[in-house]
Scaffold this active site. Structure first.
Site, mmCIF file in Angstrom:
data_model
loop_
_atom_site.group_PDB
_atom_site.id
_atom_site.type_symbol
_atom_site.label_atom_id
_atom_site.label_comp_id
_atom_site.label_asym_id
_atom_site.label_seq_id
_atom_site.Cartn_x
_atom_site.Cartn_y
_atom_site.Cartn_z
ATOM 1 N N LYS A 163 40.891 38.477 38.861
ATOM 2 C CA LYS A 163 40.419 39.117 37.619
ATOM 3 C C LYS A 163 41.279 38.666 36.436
ATOM 4 C CE LYS A 163 41.810 43.467 36.566
ATOM 5 N NZ LYS A 163 42.387 43.567 35.214
ATOM 6 N N ASN A 164 42.600 38.722 36.617
ATOM 7 C CA ASN A 164 43.485 38.455 35.482
ATOM 8 C C ASN A 164 43.552 36.980 35.104
ATOM 9 O OD1 ASN A 164 43.974 41.136 35.264
ATOM 10 N ND2 ASN A 164 46.069 41.090 36.058
ATOM 11 N N ARG A 177 36.787 48.378 38.220
ATOM 12 C CA ARG A 177 37.220 47.452 37.180
ATOM 13 C C ARG A 177 37.900 46.233 37.791
ATOM 14 N NH1 ARG A 177 41.470 49.567 33.934
ATOM 15 N NH2 ARG A 177 41.483 47.361 33.501
ATOM 16 N N CYS A 180 47.104 53.276 26.852
ATOM 17 C CA CYS A 180 46.295 53.353 28.050
ATOM 18 C C CYS A 180 47.052 54.195 29.054
ATOM 19 C CB CYS A 180 45.996 51.966 28.605
ATOM 20 S SG CYS A 180 47.464 51.176 29.224
ATOM 21 N N ARG A 185 51.001 50.071 25.104
ATOM 22 C CA ARG A 185 51.089 48.631 25.371
ATOM 23 C C ARG A 185 50.911 47.883 24.058
ATOM 24 N NH1 ARG A 185 47.368 47.878 30.657
ATOM 25 N NH2 ARG A 185 48.224 45.792 30.727
ATOM 26 N N ASP A 237 51.725 45.253 39.437
ATOM 27 C CA ASP A 237 50.368 45.583 39.869
ATOM 28 C C ASP A 237 50.284 45.930 41.357
ATOM 29 O OD1 ASP A 237 49.379 45.325 37.348
ATOM 30 O OD2 ASP A 237 48.421 43.383 37.647
#
Ligand code: UD1
Length: 422
Positions: A22-23, A401, A117, A122, A309
């Site tokens: 994803k990233n 997500r 968030c 951030r 993560d």
């Protein structure tokens, strides 16, 4: 709204195919804004964050065609709009990744400031510092938007380190903006994450002149244009790490296909210290566990250190270790929303500032819990897999997500997770 009901205590066995990262996919998709010819990207994961990025790109004049599952074609058809509004950005922080490409290619980017968030405030100061160093005028204007404009961008030496070390999306953004800047740009204290390296490799494949990606010093020689072409996104190391924990915590054996083992070194080292067996086999990883888990100390760090993560998922694992572990969060000191939820399931976690002391317990017990952010939610799924009884996880849209059909992948190897709607 969807929720999961997990029947705990099942052994897992079989093979899981790891999806595209994803990233890595998000900034690479944003970078198609800079390409003058069509781009075909492969190994794009099927996630709601990817859908948000498609929507943003379409609003910014990119035609997106889905060719087959995991493959999309991107073609810029209109360069007149350079504004990503709050409605768009608030749904996904990573939408800031369009700033660098817009500024670099269209010399104008107007993007709503992302708010806070659930894992803390951030800021984007490093992104903006980088754009200014390339010669852009950066202003906070009405409506909470940041406006970046330049007549032309010029290469510069830019130190990108911040209070918490390097920044992944700031490095990505400034690197993208610098692709068309005149002359040489040197990024010092650049993020070394594989996702940044993958973005640089994509840009090079499209015609950019970038060296040093994967190291803290990236050098970009300006070019006039990027063409198009095909590119395959790297596998998701965080999804792989999450399933490694799934095997470890359920006393199971899993084979993970389509991994880059070099990207999993920090997680592998911790698992080995915990007493889990990790075997590499031609790009696959095989994890087996007897669930006699040793306590360890973990500190999250920029790559190649242990990734923030995976912090929440490893906290679930260490909850069941034979003794006390210590987890220190150095990237996002407030990223501990899972602590209270895991304690509801019988974990013994004590938070002291950016540190959590994890006292190992014999078992976790099923309970209704609330998903709060993407990785915290994954930690709760892992807890549900091993807990005695039934766990109900609410707000699973957080999981969608970033994990492609996590319940289907886990059910295929023996888990019992039901997705329900209410
Ligand atoms: C990316 C990842 C996210 C991961 C994080 C750290 C994406 C889409 N997201 O997020 O999954 O958890 O890297 O590996 O790739 N900071 C500043 N000023 C800035 C930018 C960042 O102070 O301008 C701080 C942050 O608050 C944080 C640290 O730097 O403490 C690292 O953040 P950063 O690497 O930027 O995270 P993201 O790129 O947002």
């Amino acid at each position: 709204m969807d929720y999961f009901v997990i029947q705990g205590g099942k052994r897992l066995r079989g093979t899981i195919k790891i999806s595209g990262s994803k990233n890595a996919a998000l900034p690479i998709m944003a970078a198609t804004l800079m390409c003058s010819e069509p781009v075909v990207l492969r190994n794009i994961p099927d996630l709601s964050d990817i859908e948000y990025m498609v929507t943003i790109l379409e609003k910014l004049g990119v035609r997106v065609d889905r060719l087959e599952p995991g493959t999309m074609r991107f073609e810029v058809v209109d360069e007149s709009i350079s504004h990503a509004d709050y409605e768009t950005v608030r749904k996904m922080r990573a939408s800031v990744c369009v700033m660098g490409p817009l500024l670099g290619k269209r010399l104008h980017a107007r993007v709503a400031m992302p708010g806070g968030c659930s894992i803390g405030t951030r800021p984007i100061d490093l992104h903006l510092k980088g754009f200014e160093a390339l010669g852009a005028d950066v202003d906070l204007i009405e409506g909470g938007d940041v406006d970046c404009q330049a007549e032309k961008l010029e290469g510069s030496e830019i130190f990108l380190g911040g209070h918490f070390g390097s920044s992944v999306t700031a490095t990505a953004n400034v690197m993208m903006a610098a692709v068309f800047a005149e002359g040489t740009t040197v990024l010092e204290s650049a993020a070394c994450e594989p996702e940044v390296e993958d973005l640089a490799n994509f840009l090079v494949a499209m015609g950019a002149n970038i060296t040093g990606q994967g190291s803290p010093r990236i050098v970009i020689e300006g070019v006039d244009r990027l063409d198009g072409g095909e590119y395959t996104i790297i596998p998701d190391r965080i999804e792989a790490g999450t399933f490694m924990v799934a095997a470890a915590i359920t006393n199971s054996e899993l084979r993970l296909e389509n991994c880059r083992t070099a990207h999993l070194m920090a997680a592998t080292k911790v698992l080995e210290d915990v007493g889990v067996f990790v075997e590499k086999d031609n790009g696959d990883v095989i994890i087996s566990s007897s669930r006699l888990l040793q306590p360890v100390e973990i500190t999250t760090q920029p790559y190649p250190g242990f990734p923030t993560d995976l912090q929440a998922q490893f906290m679930t694992l260490l909850s069941l270790a034979e003794g006390n572990s210590v987890i220190t969060e150095k990237i996002f000191p407030d990223r501990f929303l899972h602590v209270a939820e895991l304690n509801r399931m019988g974990a013994k976690l004590r938070k002291e500032g950016p540190i959590v002391i994890v006292e190992g317990v014999k078992r976790l017990i099923g309970a209704p819990v609330m998903a709060s952010d993407l990785r915290a939610s994954a930690a709760l799924v892992l807890a549900g897999l091993v807990a005695r009884g039934t766990t109900e996880i609410n707000r699973v849209y957080h999981i969608d997500r970033g994990y492609e059909r996590i319940e289907e992948k886990l059910n295929a190897v023996g888990a019992e997770i039901h997705r329900l709607d209410r």
